[in-house]
Motif scaffolding. Sequence first.
Motif, PDB file in Angstrom:
ATOM      1  N   UNK A 274      41.676  43.357  31.536  1.00 47.85           N
ATOM      2  CA  UNK A 274      40.288  43.029  31.192  1.00 47.85           C
ATOM      3  C   UNK A 274      39.350  44.087  31.772  1.00 47.85           C
ATOM      4  N   UNK A 275      39.639  44.524  32.994  1.00 43.60           N
ATOM      5  CA  UNK A 275      38.855  45.603  33.593  1.00 43.60           C
ATOM      6  C   UNK A 275      38.993  46.879  32.777  1.00 43.60           C
ATOM      7  N   UNK A 276      40.191  47.143  32.255  1.00 45.99           N
ATOM      8  CA  UNK A 276      40.401  48.333  31.427  1.00 45.99           C
ATOM      9  C   UNK A 276      39.551  48.287  30.162  1.00 45.99           C
ATOM     10  N   UNK A 277      39.427  47.117  29.554  1.00 43.81           N
ATOM     11  CA  UNK A 277      38.579  46.967  28.364  1.00 43.81           C
ATOM     12  C   UNK A 277      37.130  47.293  28.718  1.00 43.81           C
TER      13      UNK A 277
ATOM     14  N   UNK B 158      29.674  48.488  37.027  1.00 45.12           N
ATOM     15  CA  UNK B 158      30.550  48.793  38.165  1.00 45.12           C
ATOM     16  C   UNK B 158      31.870  48.074  37.918  1.00 45.12           C
ATOM     17  N   UNK B 159      32.887  48.829  37.586  1.00 44.27           N
ATOM     18  CA  UNK B 159      34.211  48.253  37.332  1.00 44.27           C
ATOM     19  C   UNK B 159      35.176  48.962  38.270  1.00 44.27           C
ATOM     20  N   UNK B 160      35.506  48.316  39.375  1.00 51.99           N
ATOM     21  CA  UNK B 160      36.232  49.007  40.437  1.00 51.99           C
ATOM     22  C   UNK B 160      37.511  48.285  40.837  1.00 51.99           C
ATOM     23  N   UNK B 161      38.515  49.093  41.110  1.00 53.21           N
ATOM     24  CA  UNK B 161      39.763  48.668  41.745  1.00 53.21           C
ATOM     25  C   UNK B 161      39.997  49.665  42.872  1.00 53.21           C
ATOM     26  N   UNK B 162      39.318  49.508  43.992  1.00 50.44           N
ATOM     27  CA  UNK B 162      39.303  50.545  45.020  1.00 50.44           C
ATOM     28  C   UNK B 162      40.696  50.891  45.555  1.00 50.44           C
ATOM     29  N   UNK B 163      40.923  52.169  45.755  1.00 53.08           N
ATOM     30  CA  UNK B 163      42.125  52.659  46.432  1.00 53.08           C
ATOM     31  C   UNK B 163      41.626  53.372  47.686  1.00 53.08           C
ATOM     32  N   UNK B 164      41.601  52.678  48.820  1.00 52.83           N
ATOM     33  CA  UNK B 164      40.978  53.238  50.025  1.00 52.83           C
ATOM     34  C   UNK B 164      41.516  54.610  50.418  1.00 52.83           C
ATOM     35  N   UNK B 165      42.815  54.842  50.202  1.00 52.28           N
ATOM     36  CA  UNK B 165      43.400  56.135  50.578  1.00 52.28           C
ATOM     37  C   UNK B 165      42.806  57.282  49.774  1.00 52.28           C
TER      38      UNK B 165
ATOM     39  N   UNK C 299      36.382  54.311  39.062  1.00 49.69           N
ATOM     40  CA  UNK C 299      37.118  53.048  39.157  1.00 49.69           C
ATOM     41  C   UNK C 299      37.838  52.864  40.478  1.00 49.69           C
ATOM     42  N   UNK C 300      38.373  53.941  41.050  1.00 50.64           N
ATOM     43  CA  UNK C 300      39.073  53.858  42.335  1.00 50.64           C
ATOM     44  C   UNK C 300      38.130  54.069  43.512  1.00 50.64           C
ATOM     45  N   UNK C 301      36.852  54.310  43.234  1.00 52.79           N
ATOM     46  CA  UNK C 301      35.803  54.552  44.243  1.00 52.79           C
ATOM     47  C   UNK C 301      36.029  55.852  44.996  1.00 52.79           C
ATOM     48  N   UNK C 302      36.723  56.805  44.370  1.00 58.30           N
ATOM     49  CA  UNK C 302      36.994  58.079  45.032  1.00 58.30           C
ATOM     50  C   UNK C 302      35.711  58.840  45.348  1.00 58.30           C
TER      51      UNK C 302
ATOM     52  N   UNK D 295      22.277  44.373  37.634  1.00 59.87           N
ATOM     53  CA  UNK D 295      23.547  45.066  37.878  1.00 59.87           C
ATOM     54  C   UNK D 295      24.747  44.175  37.540  1.00 59.87           C
ATOM     55  N   UNK D 296      25.747  44.778  36.912  1.00 57.00           N
ATOM     56  CA  UNK D 296      27.000  44.079  36.600  1.00 57.00           C
ATOM     57  C   UNK D 296      28.123  44.698  37.422  1.00 57.00           C
ATOM     58  N   UNK D 297      28.894  43.857  38.109  1.00 58.07           N
ATOM     59  CA  UNK D 297      30.010  44.341  38.927  1.00 58.07           C
ATOM     60  C   UNK D 297      31.262  43.537  38.631  1.00 58.07           C
ATOM     61  N   UNK D 298      32.325  44.236  38.268  1.00 61.04           N
ATOM     62  CA  UNK D 298      33.651  43.631  38.118  1.00 61.04           C
ATOM     63  C   UNK D 298      34.533  44.282  39.176  1.00 61.04           C
TER      64      UNK D 298
END
Length: 386
Positions: A43-46, A180-187, A202-205, A293-296
Amino acid sequence: MLKRVYAHNYKCLQNFEFKVSNDECDKHNALLIGKNGAGKSTIADVLRIFQSIGRGNSNLLLLREGVQKFAPVVSSDDFSFGRTDAPMRLEIDVEIDGKWCLYLLELELPPKFSALRVKTEKLTIDNEVRFSRETACITFSEHQQGTFEFDWHSIYLPSFPDRKEPVIMERFRSFLAKMIVISPIPQYMSDRYSNKTSYIDGSAVNIADWFMALLEQNPNAHAEATNHLVSMVPDFKMLGVVADSYGQKRLYAYFHNNKDEEIRFQFGILSDGEKCMLLAVCVLMAKICDKECFCFWDEPDNYLAISEVENFITIMRGSFLKKGQFFATTHNPETVACFEEHNTFIIYRDDHLLPTKSPASVTEWREKNEIKSDFISAWIKGEVEL
């Protein structure tokens, strides 16, 4: 404000529809739960597809002049179960200033084609068609009469000039772009600052670049957002971008104690959970800069200590209760407990050979199965099916 998302023949989604509640108290928050592989991240990908289109990416070609200059918005690998004999259909409904904007995009892969082409594309505002398209042929509404041919490997929405309501058109595109559609990858979250950007990856890089853009947009937003996190990280003072000993500008986190002593750390050396909590500062800054603002956030609790989850989710959800929208996915019972059952939606499919079913709220699941027992216990035991 997002009202509806529809996807057909895209990855594990077939005839899939997610409608946002029209209730004033419920339309600002939603939680999606389900097993791994159920389709939550799809759903986030869409949403990212529409986000990419809003940001001006119209390309469906894999190659241009022999070089992949732009990644395609969607590729042939995204068809459900490799079924390219039927078109892929994506729709999004957004309310802008009381006007209902519906955008439809249908893509196909004809025989012997190496890249997708647009089969159908249409934008409707308050039930009035502003433009419609069949393959290369684009037709306008009565306000913009005429028909012309457009590259069938390019999406038209980023180029469409709406002469009737240009402000609504630009706000619609801006809503898509700024989602804002994020799947954070902290590394991967870099503290290196390059250039300000209005968009978070998306990864918050690119958190440092995004932070600086938000700070420039509203200098007071940082202090206001920081105040929300005081209960979670009481010694956190602020974020800041300064040059390191080599002259490279980097994002730093500042902490202080009750003796007014201060220490700073490069963002990159913080723990994974700390990075996600400070990413929330930026999300809240974005909310302060733009009340709609919209955040997923895909699994916002993923790196947090169990004692931090409830407070964190309550802060994030509470910041969007009256304006904007905060949607999240989770595998954590602590997060589920922070949402009402009628605003918690189950994402489910029977197996990997079958598509994801359209979601049902926990309330609907209870009514259908006549279940009155504790939902979280049933969910933990794997007894929740649609």
